[in-house]
Design an enzyme around this catalytic site. Structure first.
Site, mmCIF file in Angstrom:
data_model
loop_
_atom_site.group_PDB
_atom_site.id
_atom_site.type_symbol
_atom_site.label_atom_id
_atom_site.label_comp_id
_atom_site.label_asym_id
_atom_site.label_seq_id
_atom_site.Cartn_x
_atom_site.Cartn_y
_atom_site.Cartn_z
ATOM 1 C CB THR A 27 7.302 -85.877 -51.192
ATOM 2 O OG1 THR A 27 7.467 -87.136 -51.280
ATOM 3 C CG2 THR A 27 7.286 -85.117 -52.486
ATOM 4 C CB ALA A 60 7.844 -91.968 -52.858
ATOM 5 C CB VAL A 86 12.510 -96.318 -51.380
ATOM 6 C CG1 VAL A 86 11.762 -96.601 -49.993
ATOM 7 C CG2 VAL A 86 11.885 -97.070 -52.621
ATOM 8 C CE LYS A 87 12.936 -87.583 -47.252
ATOM 9 N NZ LYS A 87 12.081 -86.428 -47.505
ATOM 10 C CB VAL A 88 14.898 -95.837 -45.843
ATOM 11 C CG1 VAL A 88 14.887 -96.750 -44.589
ATOM 12 C CG2 VAL A 88 14.294 -96.475 -46.969
#
Length: 218
Positions: A27, A60, A86-88
């Site tokens: 997402t 996310a 965790v999308k960084v």
């Protein structure tokens, strides 16, 4: 190859999951906005709903772009559910944060990757996934699939554990070509996943089989 669906729409996730081939979800803020999900509490609650629907990883994305902000937000996201990745973003403070998360055992997805050098940095920092954006590269007359192939080669050369997650996939051929190249994961909209089902000769063949069956059983 793993299949992730790139959406925040629960009905689309459920449909892909019902096929029995879904391995995870990605997402981003744009996808959340598309579903009309606003406010931190609502967004976080939506992530939990998604995690409860699927068995695999759910990316996310953090909104912060400074190191301390990324850390704080990432740790909060990771605490929501064990499936959260965790999308960084691929920025200097993002790479620093990925190293921090890696040392803490928090899974990460380095996003907005458009070069092999960026992918190399993400792997060195310990990212779980790296997301090169094929379609957006194609939009500016650059071969997105060539980048996937280059990253796969580099990772194989040095035994990096970071998974190549092909993103911004626009059509079925993108997906098939990523599989040929050796991408570990492809994330795409529902219509691309279901598009793999379709072929005119399948439809013609099935129609003939059913017609022949009717002839001998009527």
């Amino acid at each position: 190859m793993k299949f992730f669906i790139d959406t925040a729409n629960l009905a689309e996730i459920a449909e892909a999951n019902d096929l029995g081939v879904l391995d995870g979800v990605t997402t981003n803020p744009s996808l959340m906005a598309k579903e009309g999900i606003k406010g931190k509490d609502n967004i976080f609650a939506h992530y939990v709903k998604i995690c409860n629907m699927v068995q695999g990883d759910v990316s996310a994305e953090v909104i912060a772009t400074d190191y301390q902000g990324i850390i704080a937000e990432g740790e909060e996201l990771a605490s929501l559910h064990e499936n959260i990745v965790v999308k960084v973003p691929m920025i200097k403070d993002g790479i620093k944060a990925i190293r921090y998360f890696s040392e803490k055992g928090i899974k990460t997805n380095c996003t907005l990757v458009f070069s092999a050098g960026q992918a190399l940095l993400a792997a060195k920092a310990g990212a779980t996934y790296v997301s090169p954006f094929i379609g957006r590269l194609d939009d500016v007359s650059t071969d997105g699939l060539a980048l996937i192939e280059q990253i796969v080669t580099i990772y194989d050369n040095y035994g990096f554990e970071t998974k190549v997650l092909a993103a911004s996939i626009r059509h079925v051929m993108h997906l098939v070509q990523c599989a040929e190249i050796g991408a570990d994961v492809a994330t795409c909209p529902l219509n691309v996943i279901t598009g793999l089902l379709r072929h005119p000769l399948t439809d013609i063949g099935l129609e003939k089989f059913l017609a022949d069956h009717k002839k001998v059983n009527s």
